[in-house]
Scaffold this motif. Structure first.
Motif, PDB file in Angstrom:
ATOM      1  N   LEU A  26       0.824  -1.204   0.000  1.00 22.20           N
ATOM      2  CA  LEU A  26       0.000   0.000   0.000  1.00 22.20           C
ATOM      3  C   LEU A  26       0.863   1.261   0.000  1.00 22.20           C
ATOM      4  CD1 LEU A  26      -2.847  -1.105   2.403  1.00 22.20           C
ATOM      5  CD2 LEU A  26      -3.014  -0.736  -0.045  1.00 22.20           C
ATOM      6  N   GLU A  27       1.966   1.223   0.749  1.00 24.04           N
ATOM      7  CA  GLU A  27       2.879   2.370   0.744  1.00 24.04           C
ATOM      8  C   GLU A  27       3.469   2.576  -0.649  1.00 24.04           C
ATOM      9  OE1 GLU A  27       5.905   2.293   3.772  1.00 24.04           O
ATOM     10  OE2 GLU A  27       4.423   2.028   5.356  1.00 24.04           O
ATOM     11  N   GLN A  30       0.829   4.035  -2.781  1.00 26.81           N
ATOM     12  CA  GLN A  30       0.627   5.438  -2.423  1.00 26.81           C
ATOM     13  C   GLN A  30       1.738   6.302  -3.019  1.00 26.81           C
ATOM     14  OE1 GLN A  30       0.618   6.125   1.787  1.00 26.81           O
ATOM     15  NE2 GLN A  30      -0.212   8.193   1.610  1.00 26.81           N
ATOM     16  N   LYS A  31       2.978   5.884  -2.918  1.00 25.43           N
ATOM     17  CA  LYS A  31       4.093   6.635  -3.493  1.00 25.43           C
ATOM     18  C   LYS A  31       3.963   6.732  -5.006  1.00 25.43           C
ATOM     19  CE  LYS A  31       7.399   5.555   0.142  1.00 25.43           C
ATOM     20  NZ  LYS A  31       8.561   4.771   0.522  1.00 25.43           N
ATOM     21  N   LEU A  34       1.322   9.206  -5.837  1.00 27.72           N
ATOM     22  CA  LEU A  34       1.758  10.577  -5.612  1.00 27.72           C
ATOM     23  C   LEU A  34       2.681  11.052  -6.730  1.00 27.72           C
ATOM     24  CD1 LEU A  34       2.385  10.664  -1.755  1.00 27.72           C
ATOM     25  CD2 LEU A  34       0.555  11.791  -3.026  1.00 27.72           C
ATOM     26  N   ALA A  48      -7.770   6.804  -6.237  1.00 26.25           N
ATOM     27  CA  ALA A  48      -6.427   6.726  -5.659  1.00 26.25           C
ATOM     28  C   ALA A  48      -6.428   7.268  -4.238  1.00 26.25           C
ATOM     29  CB  ALA A  48      -5.440   7.496  -6.525  1.00 26.25           C
ATOM     30  N   SER A  49      -7.165   8.354  -4.016  1.00 25.85           N
ATOM     31  CA  SER A  49      -7.252   8.919  -2.657  1.00 25.85           C
ATOM     32  C   SER A  49      -7.931   7.937  -1.711  1.00 25.85           C
ATOM     33  CB  SER A  49      -8.040  10.232  -2.679  1.00 25.85           C
ATOM     34  OG  SER A  49      -7.340  11.215  -3.389  1.00 25.85           O
ATOM     35  N   SER A  52      -5.536   5.214  -0.988  1.00 26.89           N
ATOM     36  CA  SER A  52      -4.503   5.719  -0.076  1.00 26.89           C
ATOM     37  C   SER A  52      -5.034   5.806   1.350  1.00 26.89           C
ATOM     38  CB  SER A  52      -4.036   7.090  -0.559  1.00 26.89           C
ATOM     39  OG  SER A  52      -3.117   7.648   0.344  1.00 26.89           O
ATOM     40  N   GLU A  53      -6.246   6.300   1.472  1.00 28.63           N
ATOM     41  CA  GLU A  53      -6.866   6.395   2.805  1.00 28.63           C
ATOM     42  C   GLU A  53      -7.065   4.999   3.389  1.00 28.63           C
ATOM     43  OE1 GLU A  53      -8.068   7.952   6.208  1.00 28.63           O
ATOM     44  OE2 GLU A  53      -7.291   9.141   4.547  1.00 28.63           O
ATOM     45  N   ALA A  55      -5.295   2.432   2.728  1.00 22.44           N
ATOM     46  CA  ALA A  55      -3.967   1.922   3.080  1.00 22.44           C
ATOM     47  C   ALA A  55      -3.558   2.424   4.462  1.00 22.44           C
ATOM     48  CB  ALA A  55      -2.947   2.351   2.035  1.00 22.44           C
ATOM     49  N   ARG A  56      -3.770   3.719   4.695  1.00 24.53           N
ATOM     50  CA  ARG A  56      -3.438   4.268   6.019  1.00 24.53           C
ATOM     51  C   ARG A  56      -4.291   3.615   7.103  1.00 24.53           C
ATOM     52  NH1 ARG A  56      -2.351   8.964   3.050  1.00 24.53           N
ATOM     53  NH2 ARG A  56      -4.501   9.706   3.070  1.00 24.53           N
TER      54      ARG A  56
END
Length: 164
Positions: A26-27, A30-31, A34, A48-49, A52-53, A55-56
């Protein structure tokens, strides 16, 4: 019991490894988003957002989910060490008890031996006392016989008593 614990540890380790791998993936995603998602349309950006959310959230929830189990596993290990220490202490106490019982038995046997020796000594002393009384009676009888003979001699000889 050991086998069950081993299987449980393997499952937890596998789950932790899976969560760590998912977090890493997930990181990376996310990278990647970005870096590459600067010029994407609104729908792709919102997806994507959202990813990403998520994933966090997964990363935070995975650690908050795994942490109690890690703490529980540490507590189990602590309790196992305490149990091992208690078992060792109990074995040591049993050993000391056996040694104390053996020492007590030896002391009781020695007490019995000493009591027999004292009884035997008392019997020997009693026999010696009887022998001494018999000798004393014999001496008294001979002394009386001597006095009688002296009296007979005085009577027959007309002499004065012999001074002793």
């Amino acid at each position: 019991m050991e086998e069950e614990r081993g299987r449980g540890n393997e499952r937890w380790n596998a789950a932790i490894a899976n969560l760590t791998e998912m977090s890493g993936n997930l990181e990376s995603l996310q990278k990647l988003l970005l870096k590459k998602a600067v010029f994407v349309d609104e729908e792709t950006f919102s997806k994507a957002s959202l990813i990403s959310e998520q994933a966090r959230t997964i990363k935070v929830s995975s650690f908050s989910y795994v942490a109690p189990f890690v703490a529980l596993e540490q507590r189990v290990e602590t309790l196992e060490r305490e149990l091992d220490a208690a078992i060792t202490a109990a074995a040591h106490a049993r050993s000391q008890k056996r040694q104390a019982e053996a020492a007590q038995k030896a002391a009781e046997l020695r007490t019995q031996e000493i009591t027999k020796e004292l009884e035997n000594t008392s019997k020997v002393f009693e026999l010696h006392m009887q022998e001494l009384r018999a000798k004393q009676e014999e001496i008294n009888k001979r002394d009386n016989d001597i006095k009688l003979l002296e009296a007979i001699i005085q009577t027959l000889g007309g002499k004065s008593p012999i001074a002793r």
